[in-house]
Write a protein that holds these residues in place. Structure first.
Motif, short mmCIF file in Angstrom:
data_model
loop_
_atom_site.label_atom_id
_atom_site.label_comp_id
_atom_site.label_asym_id
_atom_site.label_seq_id
_atom_site.Cartn_x
_atom_site.Cartn_y
_atom_site.Cartn_z
N ASN A 184 -1.04 -0.42 -4.30
CA ASN A 184 0.02 -0.22 -3.31
C ASN A 184 -0.05 -1.32 -2.28
O ASN A 184 -1.13 -1.73 -1.87
CB ASN A 184 -0.19 1.10 -2.55
CG ASN A 184 0.37 2.28 -3.24
OD1 ASN A 184 1.53 2.29 -3.61
ND2 ASN A 184 -0.44 3.30 -3.39
N TYR A 218 5.36 -0.91 -1.95
CA TYR A 218 5.47 -1.41 -3.32
C TYR A 218 4.32 -0.81 -4.12
O TYR A 218 3.17 -0.85 -3.69
CB TYR A 218 5.38 -2.93 -3.36
CG TYR A 218 5.29 -3.49 -4.76
CD1 TYR A 218 6.43 -3.61 -5.54
CD2 TYR A 218 4.08 -3.87 -5.30
CE1 TYR A 218 6.35 -4.10 -6.83
CE2 TYR A 218 3.99 -4.36 -6.59
CZ TYR A 218 5.13 -4.47 -7.34
OH TYR A 218 5.05 -4.94 -8.62
N ILE A 265 5.74 -0.84 -14.92
CA ILE A 265 5.93 0.21 -13.92
C ILE A 265 5.83 -0.40 -12.53
O ILE A 265 4.77 -0.89 -12.14
CB ILE A 265 4.89 1.33 -14.10
CG1 ILE A 265 5.02 1.93 -15.49
CG2 ILE A 265 5.06 2.39 -13.02
CD1 ILE A 265 3.92 2.88 -15.86
N THR A 266 6.95 -0.43 -11.82
CA THR A 266 6.98 -0.88 -10.43
C THR A 266 7.89 0.06 -9.65
O THR A 266 8.89 0.56 -10.17
CB THR A 266 7.51 -2.32 -10.29
OG1 THR A 266 8.82 -2.40 -10.82
CG2 THR A 266 6.62 -3.31 -11.03
N VAL A 267 7.53 0.30 -8.40
CA VAL A 267 8.31 1.17 -7.53
C VAL A 267 8.48 0.47 -6.18
O VAL A 267 7.51 -0.03 -5.62
CB VAL A 267 7.62 2.53 -7.33
CG1 VAL A 267 8.41 3.40 -6.37
CG2 VAL A 267 7.41 3.23 -8.65
N HIS A 268 9.70 0.42 -5.67
CA HIS A 268 9.99 -0.09 -4.34
C HIS A 268 10.53 1.08 -3.51
O HIS A 268 11.46 1.75 -3.94
CB HIS A 268 11.06 -1.20 -4.38
CG HIS A 268 10.65 -2.39 -5.16
ND1 HIS A 268 9.97 -3.43 -4.60
CD2 HIS A 268 10.80 -2.70 -6.47
CE1 HIS A 268 9.73 -4.35 -5.51
NE2 HIS A 268 10.23 -3.92 -6.66
N GLU A 269 9.94 1.31 -2.34
CA GLU A 269 10.39 2.39 -1.47
C GLU A 269 10.68 1.85 -0.08
O GLU A 269 9.90 1.07 0.45
CB GLU A 269 9.32 3.48 -1.34
CG GLU A 269 9.05 4.24 -2.60
CD GLU A 269 7.99 5.32 -2.39
OE1 GLU A 269 7.45 5.44 -1.28
OE2 GLU A 269 7.72 6.03 -3.36
#
Length: 79
Positions: A22, A43, A66-70
């Motif tokens: 993270n 991220y 697998i990627t996440v943007h918040e």
């Protein structure tokens, strides 16, 4: 990943353990003595897992990213 495709087009039944990380960044602003506004970004990423798969009877591997943007907004009331 487990799939149950009754048409037998794509079948995946495999496990993968991956490293994840993270990165977080944020800031806050005191609007009044009792109210704060905040803004943040996070991220999340992992190493790329591979899964054994069968597509139309042909064996191979399924690669995943697998990627996440918040983006986070907050309002806090202090009492």
């Amino acid at each position: 990943v487990n799939s149950d495709d009754s048409a037998n087009v794509l079948k995946v039944d495999d496990d993968s353990a991956e490293f994840a990380w993270n990165i977080m960044l944020g800031a806050g602003y005191a609007v009044t003595e009792d109210v704060d506004l905040s803004f943040g970004y996070r991220y999340l990423g992992t190493t790329d897992p591979e899964f054994d798969a069968t597509l139309l009877g042909v064996n191979g591997t399924l690669d995943a990213e697998i990627t996440v943007h918040e983006v986070l907004f907050g309002l806090r009331y202090n009492f």
